[in-house]
Design a protein around this motif. Structure first.
Motif, PDB file in Angstrom:
ATOM      1  N   ALA A  19       0.837  -1.200   0.000  1.00  0.00           N
ATOM      2  CA  ALA A  19       0.000   0.000   0.000  1.00  0.00           C
ATOM      3  C   ALA A  19       0.878   1.259   0.000  1.00  0.00           C
ATOM      4  O   ALA A  19       0.537   2.258  -0.643  1.00  0.00           O
ATOM      5  N   TRP A  22       2.043   1.733  -3.502  1.00  0.00           N
ATOM      6  CA  TRP A  22       0.912   2.282  -4.258  1.00  0.00           C
ATOM      7  C   TRP A  22       0.780   3.778  -3.978  1.00  0.00           C
ATOM      8  O   TRP A  22       0.665   4.587  -4.909  1.00  0.00           O
ATOM      9  N   LEU A  23       0.817   4.158  -2.707  1.00  0.00           N
ATOM     10  CA  LEU A  23       0.700   5.564  -2.336  1.00  0.00           C
ATOM     11  C   LEU A  23       1.862   6.380  -2.897  1.00  0.00           C
ATOM     12  O   LEU A  23       1.661   7.494  -3.394  1.00  0.00           O
ATOM     13  N   ARG A  37      -7.803   7.979  -4.775  1.00  0.00           N
ATOM     14  CA  ARG A  37      -6.926   6.809  -4.675  1.00  0.00           C
ATOM     15  C   ARG A  37      -5.797   7.049  -3.684  1.00  0.00           C
ATOM     16  O   ARG A  37      -5.397   6.148  -2.948  1.00  0.00           O
ATOM     17  N   ALA A  41      -5.155   4.714  -0.467  1.00  0.00           N
ATOM     18  CA  ALA A  41      -3.849   4.081  -0.246  1.00  0.00           C
ATOM     19  C   ALA A  41      -3.283   4.475   1.119  1.00  0.00           C
ATOM     20  O   ALA A  41      -2.727   3.632   1.831  1.00  0.00           O
TER      21      ALA A  41
END
Length: 159
Positions: A19, A22-23, A37, A41
């Motif tokens: 995560a 992703w962030l 999003r 995240a």
């Protein structure tokens, strides 16, 4: 129950790392369209990190004392005396950073605030590096436990 805890603890740790990656990617490509999003995240990092901490804490309190004794009496005593000690002190940093992420992300529109973007990127990089280091320490501790149990079994056969 200990088998579930010993699997969920690192699993949630890795999900937290994923995560954070992703962030990191979303933040580096921040625009007005991906703020939702980015927020998801950030909360994902926090939730997964908290779950890893909870499951790891329960395992540590309930099951680790007996394993610790085995490790310390085995050939890989350093697995506890160094790696677990480091892990015990290091895990607070990514936990605190993960708790801080949603605050930074929800208070700022990252696409419009370069300073906040840099802060989120720095937090993500720290979480990723520290969490992966903690995962490696956990693997060493696990191996120290295995080596200790194998030694005990082999000594038990000779008696």
């Amino acid at each position: 129950m200990s088998n579930i805890l010993i699997l969920t603890h690192p699993a949630f740790g890795i999900l937290s790392v994923l995560a954070a990656v992703w962030l990191l990617v979303e933040t580096m490509n921040a625009n007005g369209l991906n703020q939702a999003r980015i927020t998801k995240a950030a909360y994902g990092v926090t939730i997964f990190m908290l779950l890893a901490w909870i499951f790891g804490g329960v395992w540590y309190v309930e099951y680790y004392p007996a394993e610790k004794a085995m490790i310390l009496n085995g050939p890989w005593a350093f697995a506890h005396s160094f790696y677990m000690e480091v892990k015990e002190h290091l895990f607070f940093i990514p936990l605190i950073l993960a708790l801080y992420l949603p605050v930074v992300v929800t208070r700022n529109r990252l696409h419009a605030n370069r300073t906040a973007r840099i802060m989120v990127v720095a937090i993500c990089v720290n979480i990723i590096i520290l969490s992966l280091s903690i995962e490696v320490a956990g693997a060493v501790i696990n191996q120290g436990s295995k080596v200790s149990f194998v030694q005990k079994d082999s000594l038990g056969d000779k008696q």
